[in-house]
Scaffold this motif. Structure first.
Motif, PDB file in Angstrom:
ATOM      1  N   VAL A  40     -14.711 -35.831 -44.191  1.00 45.49           N
ATOM      2  CA  VAL A  40     -13.348 -35.216 -43.533  1.00 45.49           C
ATOM      3  C   VAL A  40     -13.458 -35.186 -41.879  1.00 45.49           C
ATOM      4  CG1 VAL A  40     -13.356 -33.488 -45.255  1.00 45.49           C
ATOM      5  CG2 VAL A  40     -14.819 -32.785 -43.263  1.00 45.49           C
ATOM      6  N   PHE A  41     -14.379 -36.055 -41.240  1.00 45.10           N
ATOM      7  CA  PHE A  41     -14.219 -36.240 -39.809  1.00 45.10           C
ATOM      8  C   PHE A  41     -14.341 -37.686 -39.567  1.00 45.10           C
ATOM      9  CE2 PHE A  41     -16.401 -32.258 -40.475  1.00 45.10           C
ATOM     10  CZ  PHE A  41     -15.780 -31.348 -39.690  1.00 45.10           C
ATOM     11  N   ASN A  42     -13.644 -38.037 -38.426  1.00 46.55           N
ATOM     12  CA  ASN A  42     -13.853 -39.444 -37.811  1.00 46.55           C
ATOM     13  C   ASN A  42     -15.142 -39.466 -37.029  1.00 46.55           C
ATOM     14  OD1 ASN A  42     -11.303 -40.645 -38.821  1.00 46.55           O
ATOM     15  ND2 ASN A  42     -10.367 -39.209 -37.633  1.00 46.55           N
ATOM     16  N   ASP A  43     -16.341 -39.846 -37.511  1.00 46.84           N
ATOM     17  CA  ASP A  43     -17.348 -39.711 -36.739  1.00 46.84           C
ATOM     18  C   ASP A  43     -17.612 -40.511 -35.317  1.00 46.84           C
ATOM     19  OD1 ASP A  43     -20.241 -38.984 -35.992  1.00 46.84           O
ATOM     20  OD2 ASP A  43     -21.096 -40.197 -37.587  1.00 46.84           O
ATOM     21  N   VAL A  44     -17.749 -39.895 -34.361  1.00 50.52           N
ATOM     22  CA  VAL A  44     -17.693 -40.912 -32.881  1.00 50.52           C
ATOM     23  C   VAL A  44     -19.138 -41.092 -32.629  1.00 50.52           C
ATOM     24  CG1 VAL A  44     -16.692 -40.544 -30.436  1.00 50.52           C
ATOM     25  CG2 VAL A  44     -15.366 -39.717 -32.274  1.00 50.52           C
ATOM     26  N   THR A  45     -19.427 -42.575 -32.505  1.00 44.91           N
ATOM     27  CA  THR A  45     -20.867 -42.690 -32.394  1.00 44.91           C
ATOM     28  C   THR A  45     -21.097 -43.338 -31.068  1.00 44.91           C
ATOM     29  OG1 THR A  45     -20.659 -44.460 -33.761  1.00 44.91           O
ATOM     30  CG2 THR A  45     -21.172 -42.563 -34.712  1.00 44.91           C
ATOM     31  N   ILE A  46     -19.889 -43.695 -30.377  1.00 53.70           N
ATOM     32  CA  ILE A  46     -20.149 -44.467 -29.177  1.00 53.70           C
ATOM     33  C   ILE A  46     -19.840 -43.867 -27.803  1.00 53.70           C
ATOM     34  CG2 ILE A  46     -19.291 -46.651 -27.941  1.00 53.70           C
ATOM     35  CD1 ILE A  46     -18.417 -47.851 -30.741  1.00 53.70           C
ATOM     36  N   GLY A  47     -20.707 -43.794 -26.857  1.00 56.00           N
ATOM     37  CA  GLY A  47     -20.393 -43.314 -25.338  1.00 56.00           C
ATOM     38  C   GLY A  47     -21.312 -42.220 -25.303  1.00 56.00           C
ATOM     39  N   ASN A  48     -20.955 -41.525 -24.048  1.00 55.51           N
ATOM     40  CA  ASN A  48     -21.918 -40.364 -23.474  1.00 55.51           C
ATOM     41  C   ASN A  48     -20.804 -39.687 -22.600  1.00 55.51           C
ATOM     42  OD1 ASN A  48     -22.185 -41.515 -20.590  1.00 55.51           O
ATOM     43  ND2 ASN A  48     -23.291 -43.016 -21.550  1.00 55.51           N
ATOM     44  N   ASN A  49     -21.517 -38.449 -22.054  1.00 56.84           N
ATOM     45  CA  ASN A  49     -20.854 -37.861 -21.079  1.00 56.84           C
ATOM     46  C   ASN A  49     -21.198 -37.554 -19.761  1.00 56.84           C
ATOM     47  OD1 ASN A  49     -22.630 -36.212 -21.921  1.00 56.84           O
ATOM     48  ND2 ASN A  49     -21.366 -34.131 -22.375  1.00 56.84           N
ATOM     49  N   THR A  50     -22.012 -38.705 -19.151  1.00 52.55           N
ATOM     50  CA  THR A  50     -22.407 -38.777 -17.809  1.00 52.55           C
ATOM     51  C   THR A  50     -21.222 -38.711 -17.108  1.00 52.55           C
ATOM     52  OG1 THR A  50     -24.550 -39.874 -18.669  1.00 52.55           O
ATOM     53  CG2 THR A  50     -23.876 -40.149 -16.386  1.00 52.55           C
ATOM     54  N   ASP A  51     -21.289 -38.070 -16.072  1.00 51.70           N
ATOM     55  CA  ASP A  51     -20.027 -38.012 -15.204  1.00 51.70           C
ATOM     56  C   ASP A  51     -20.495 -37.228 -13.772  1.00 51.70           C
ATOM     57  OD1 ASP A  51     -17.159 -38.866 -14.237  1.00 51.70           O
ATOM     58  OD2 ASP A  51     -17.035 -36.521 -14.468  1.00 51.70           O
ATOM     59  N   GLU A  52     -19.715 -37.668 -12.626  1.00 53.03           N
ATOM     60  CA  GLU A  52     -20.134 -37.083 -11.256  1.00 53.03           C
ATOM     61  C   GLU A  52     -21.610 -37.186 -11.074  1.00 53.03           C
ATOM     62  OE1 GLU A  52     -18.362 -33.115 -11.680  1.00 53.03           O
ATOM     63  OE2 GLU A  52     -16.251 -33.932 -10.941  1.00 53.03           O
ATOM     64  N   GLY A  53     -22.471 -38.384 -11.387  1.00 49.87           N
ATOM     65  CA  GLY A  53     -23.651 -38.253 -11.068  1.00 49.87           C
ATOM     66  C   GLY A  53     -24.604 -37.433 -11.803  1.00 49.87           C
ATOM     67  N   VAL A  54     -24.110 -36.719 -12.808  1.00 46.96           N
ATOM     68  CA  VAL A  54     -25.197 -35.972 -13.644  1.00 46.96           C
ATOM     69  C   VAL A  54     -25.132 -36.647 -15.208  1.00 46.96           C
ATOM     70  CG1 VAL A  54     -25.129 -33.796 -14.885  1.00 46.96           C
ATOM     71  CG2 VAL A  54     -24.076 -33.814 -12.699  1.00 46.96           C
ATOM     72  N   PRO A  55     -26.328 -36.906 -15.222  1.00 49.74           N
ATOM     73  CA  PRO A  55     -26.817 -37.531 -16.752  1.00 49.74           C
ATOM     74  C   PRO A  55     -26.185 -36.651 -17.763  1.00 49.74           C
ATOM     75  CG  PRO A  55     -28.563 -37.716 -15.372  1.00 49.74           C
ATOM     76  CD  PRO A  55     -27.568 -36.653 -14.541  1.00 49.74           C
ATOM     77  N   GLY A  56     -25.503 -37.362 -18.735  1.00 54.71           N
ATOM     78  CA  GLY A  56     -24.925 -36.809 -19.850  1.00 54.71           C
ATOM     79  C   GLY A  56     -25.756 -36.916 -21.385  1.00 54.71           C
ATOM     80  N   TYR A  57     -25.148 -36.743 -22.330  1.00 51.61           N
ATOM     81  CA  TYR A  57     -25.595 -36.679 -23.883  1.00 51.61           C
ATOM     82  C   TYR A  57     -24.969 -37.808 -24.461  1.00 51.61           C
ATOM     83  CZ  TYR A  57     -27.518 -31.925 -22.815  1.00 51.61           C
ATOM     84  OH  TYR A  57     -27.841 -30.829 -22.393  1.00 51.61           O
TER      85      TYR A  57
END
Length: 825
Positions: free
Chosen positions: A735-752
């Protein structure tokens, strides 16, 4: 198998198994009449080795016997279920006392269940000959096999019984009994917590001495509950959670005009208590009926004594009560600055200017007279500095040469290049995006009311005419203002946010009534707006699905404001209102000045559905193509809350290590996601004409409209949505479109990083509306017995008494192979 030399490590009770016998002969060669080893340690080791060798076959024999002796199996299941149910009603859900009690009970059953094992080991100690050693080894193997089989059966019965008792015990009629049990165990915990262990800096329960002294011993993560928390100073009671610092970087203008009139929100003590409210919420989460305004007011509304105290307090200080919500304990008091300073001892209240905005601000705490301490839980609005930011980004604000604008060069977490399934990303009309997510355009929302929170600005000029030009009745769009002042236009700022929200709400369900709930952008605005959404005024329609596209980094909230927002979310959940919230637009750091990973609130609170952002691409025919995490010159928020404990519905979800503080666990954000990248932004009517706008400001309304469409199609309210989303994420991930590509790194802060299943960038992914409707309709149409049977695995899986896994009511060997053991004794 006769004679002096015996090579049978296992005495079979089933047809002869040559494989098992051969292995046994290779492992043990001995003469029964030979003397046993003189060393007790050697005897125990020999018997243990024979027992281990016999264990697999003995376990299989015991399992077969369990199947062929259904009455004995039923007896074990029944006894274990009865004990599980009894322990559920007796043992607490956690705490030091509960752990000790469950340990003692578990130890007793472990001792009783291991009787045959102990007997076999005792024989090893007394063995005189190798024949005695062999007999003891056989008995140990059979005892171990019986123990394993019985344990498996008993655990299932125990947990099933506990689960059934949990469901029965959650009925409202058991509330007072449950409360008595909880208070009893809490008192025991407090007494244990007061015991100081030698050489230790803390008490047994891990609470500080001050907490123990105040009877506030807690276990596990702690939530910012809306409870009184005062520091007494003479005749004044200071609200500890109201601490604020003077605004950084702001210019001090001077004292606030003594005659300036403004409103403050006073949160009064309410009926019931957090424990009873949590039980009511659990019933709603488990599919129970929601409560009406009258029921919430009766059970959890303003405390009668508190209401009288607030009225007296207002009269004594010349303040006017201009609004009151009895179902939430919310009072709006109006007066001039001099009266407010006197009433709340807010001597630090001064006028500041920053970024062209003039506002009031204070430092330190707010206080009330000592006599009011037990009646007030919070005071908001003395300080009206801008509290929240929008979470939208215009495509025109991005650099024209930003890579990836055409969807090329996407790289997965493992470094491989992903070939796009479409020609690339492009701005989308609302109808296009919702169709890609599986919305049926025939569902128009007639008779429904949805809404969104606005903390500034108005709708763009010409909005009503624009709606009419698209065949939409402009009378189905309205504004409800909860602030003292009417909202004013902000074409370069908040108007764009309102336009984006309004577009997605109105064009997803054109025949639904859409409400913009307008409130001031200070610490009163958001909780008061949610309060108005949940408890409409007389003559107003009930908003069933609402979105919030504003937010602020978790550390920038005062604890009392966050607690007020949490409480508002709880009451919305009790009422059955679905509320989605933007997860933030500046990556894992959320544009926080501390430059660390933090979540955007209120998306990190338990009773709100946090929504992350994606880049959505369509196929050439306009159908869904694929999605990746929104990142690159802006990114979706997401991470681990430092203040909200891990909610029950996230149990079993693998949460990443908190990158801000690995020792802190909390709610994982977001819960789900939707299109938010401005490169695949939503075409929006603004003061500047049609513009493509993205951000999690778009994701939040998109997903609440998905919920509204699902609710319309299934005939069932989505209500507090998170428990259902997580249940389906585990049982029906399609029931979900599983999103598996990318990360949320931004403004110099490492993301997940994104990955399969739930992750801290897009949650479970975007909702496939049509698939979720199909799954829910099938489940809703199932026979009652089938629906109940579906709960059995869940009840068995969850240990509702939170005792150790070995703490089970074990029946001593009902499936034992008695003939074998009699020969071996």
């Amino acid at each position: 198998m006769s004679g002096d030399n015996v090579n049978d490590g296992i005495l079979p009770t089933k047809p002869f198994d040559p494989t098992r016998e051969a292995l046994s002969q290779q492992a043990f060669n001995f003469n029964r009449d030979d003397a046993a080893p003189s060393s007790a340690a050697d005897r125990y080791l020999d018997v243990a080795g024979r027992g281990i060798a016999a264990l697999p076959g003995a376990t299989l024999d015991s399992a077969v016997n369990a199947l062929t002796h259904p009455l004995q199996t039923a007896e074990t299941l029944g006894t274990s279920a009865a004990m599980g149910a009894a322990l559920k009603f007796v043992l607490p859900k956690g705490g030091a006392a509960g752990a000790i009690a469950s340990g003692v009970i578990g130890g007793y059953f472990l001792y009783k269940g291991s009787e045959d094992v102990r007997e076999a080991l005792s024989k090893a100690g007394d063995a005189k000959t190798m024949g005695d050693i062999d007999d003891a080894g056989k008995q140990l193997g059979h005892a171990g096999g019986d123990f394993i089989t019985n344990s498996a059966v008993a655990i299932g019965g125990y947990r099933l019984g506990a689960g059934v008792a949990d469901r029965v015990g959650m009925h409202e009629n058991f509330d007072r009994i449950a409360q008595f049990k909880a208070e009893m165990w809490q008192n025991i915990d407090n007494k244990l917590g007061s015991i100081k262990l030698p050489g230790m800096t803390s008490t047994i329960g891990g609470a500080t001495e001050a907490e123990v002294a105040q009877g506030k011993m807690q276990f596990g993560a702690r939530s910012v509950g809306l409870t009184s928390n005062y520091r007494m100073d003479g005749e004044r009671a200071h609200l500890v959670n109201s601490v604020r610092q003077a605004p950084k970087g702001a210019k001090l203008v001077g004292d606030v005009d003594a005659n300036e009139t403004f409103d403050v929100t006073l949160l009064a003590k309410t009926k019931g208590n957090p424990f009873l409210m949590d039980r009511a919420l659990q019933r709603v989460e488990r599919g129970g009926r929601t409560l009406t305004d009258a029921e919430i007011e009766t059970k959890f509304g303003t405390d009668d004594k508190a209401a009288i105290a607030v009225q007296r307090f207002a009269e004594e200080h010349g303040l006017q009560i201009v609004d009151e919500t009895k179902a939430s304990g919310r009072f709006i008091l109006r007066g001039n600055a001099e009266q407010m300073k006197t009433a709340f001892q807010a001597d630090s209240l001064q006028q500041f200017e920053q970024n062209g905005v003039t506002f009031r601000a204070r430092s330190g705490t707010v206080s009330v007279p000592r006599s009011m301490a037990e009646h007030v839980t919070g005071v908001l609005g003395l300080d009206n500095r801008p509290q929240f930011k929008t979470n939208y980004v215009k495509l025109s604000d991005l650099p024209p040469d930003l890579p990836g604008a055409t969807g090329e060069g996407l790289v997965s977490a493992d470094g491989t290049t992903v070939k796009p399934k479409s020609s690339g990303a492009r701005p989308l009309d609302v109808e296009e995006a919702m169709k890609a997510y599986g919305a049926d355009p025939k569902i128009t929302g007639e008779g429904m009311t949805t809404g969104f929170v606005s903390l500034g600005g108005t709708m763009p000029k010409g909005w009503n005419e624009f709606l009419e030009s698209k065949g939409i009745d402009s009378k189905l769009f309205e504004t409800r203002n909860v602030g003292k002042e009417a909202p004013t236009p902000d074409p370069k700022g908040a108007n764009g946010e309102n336009a984006l929200d309004g577009m997605i709400h109105k064009f997803s369900l054109p025949k639904a009534r859409t409400v913009m709930v307008s409130a001031p952008n200070d610490d009163t605005g958001m909780p008061n707006a949610v309060d108005r959404i949940t408890f409409p005024k007389k003559g107003e329609t009930q908003i069933t699905h609402a979105s919030i596209s504003w937010g602020s980094a978790e550390p920038d909230w005062t604890n009392q404001a966050l607690a007020a927002m949490e409480d508002a979310g709880k009451r919305a959940a009790l009422k059955g209102v679905t509320i989605t919230v933007a997860a933030g637009d500046n990556g894992a750091g959320d544009h926080w000045s501390g430059k660390k990973q933090v979540v955007d609130q209120p998306s990190g609170l338990k009773y709100y559905t946090g929504v992350g952002g994606t880049l959505l691409r369509l196929k050439a025919d306009g159908t869904y193509g694929d999605e990746k995490v929104w990142s690159g010159n802006g990114a979706t928020g997401g991470g681990i809350s430092m203040k909200t404990p891990v909610p029950d519905y996230q149990a079993g979800v693998k949460l990443p290590t908190n990158m801000n503080n690995p020792d802190k666990t909390g709610k994982g954000v977001p819960d789900i996601a939707a299109n938010g990248d401005p490169r695949s932004g939503w075409n929006t009517f603004t003061d500047e004409g049609m513009e493509a706008i993205g951000g999690t400001s778009a994701s939040a309304p998109a997903e609440v409209m998905a919920a509204a469409i699902i609710s319309s199609a299934t005939g069932k309210p989505t209500g507090f949505w998170n428990p259902q989303l997580y249940r389906l994420g585990k049982s029906n991930p399609e029931v979900f479109n599983d999103v598996t590509i990318g990360n949320n790194t931004d403004e110099g802060v490492p993301g997940y990083k994104a990955g399969p299943g739930w992750d801290a960038t897009t949650g479970w992914g975007s909702v496939r509306i049509d698939k979720m409707i199909d799954v829910l309709n099938k489940q809703n149409n199932q026979h009652f017995a089938i629906r109940e049977a579906r709960q059995v695995p869940h009840m068995i899986y969850n240990n509702y008494t939170h005792t150790p896994v070995w703490a089970i009511p074990y029946n001593n060997a009902p499936f034992a192979t008695s003939n074998d053991k009699s020969e071996n004794k």
